[in-house]
Design a protein around this motif. Structure first.
Motif: not given
Length: 192
Positions: A171, A175, A179-181, A183-184
């Motif tokens: 990811l 990316a 942010d998304r990472l 959240r994971v």
């Protein structure tokens, strides 16, 4: 007639690792390796045998360095979940830092050649086994300290964390930010 250029094989493997990591196995030409290592093709083949043999050495070097670094990060003092969060966060920072977003060399190798290259697949499996074992040991430590419920399957959680890292490393290559990472990371650590 001059003497052939001398080179340090360890430095050459390190330089080759950087090329394979950036370009992949198929995308790396013998000329790329000759240029990066600063040696002639004859010296390259004499020292390493083949492009594939050099790739295996580079993948071993990557495996050894990365697994050692991961184990050291997870073995630092402090609460288990804080160490896990910090380690995963450092991987995100590392993966997003470079302009070429090259990700994890082992994950890249698995995606590129594992179906057709058993030697490379075996090296990647070894790295994942060490990674999973380190995560399992961390979970077991967390169970002893009361941070993680004792009834949870430590082996399964070690597998989950390893799979999480592999997914995050992929990811991170696409990316548009952290942010998304993160959240994971929050979700997986909180799920323990």
């Amino acid at each position: 007639m001059g003497r052939p250029k001398q080179f340090d094989p360890d430095v050459a493997v390190e330089q080759a690792m950087e090329v394979f990591w950036r370009k992949g196995y198929a995308g790396t030409t013998p000329q790329d390796l000759v240029d990066a290592l600063g040696i002639g093709k004859g010296s390259l083949y004499h020292a390493f045998g083949s492009k594939h043999a050099l790739f295996e050495q580079a993948l071993r070097r990557y495996r050894d360095g990365q697994t050692r670094a991961l184990v050291e990060m997870l073995d630092e003092p402090g609460p288990v979940k804080a160490r896990l969060r910090r380690t995963l966060g450092l991987l995100v920072t590392e993966d997003l830092a470079g302009p070429d977003r090259r990700g994890c060399m082992a994950v890249n190798a698995a995606a590129e050649v594992a179906g057709v290259d058993e030697a490379a697949a075996g090296l990647v499996r070894q790295m994942l086994d060490v990674t999973e074992g380190a995560f399992r040991a961390l979970v077991e430590e967390g169970q002893r300290s009361g941070e993680i419920a004792a009834g949870r399957d430590a082996a399964a959680l070690g597998s989950l964390l390893t799979n999480t890292v592999v997914g995050m490393r992929i990811l991170a290559r696409v990316a548009d930010g952290p942010d998304r990472l993160h959240r994971v990371i929050d979700a997986v650590v909180d799920s323990l």
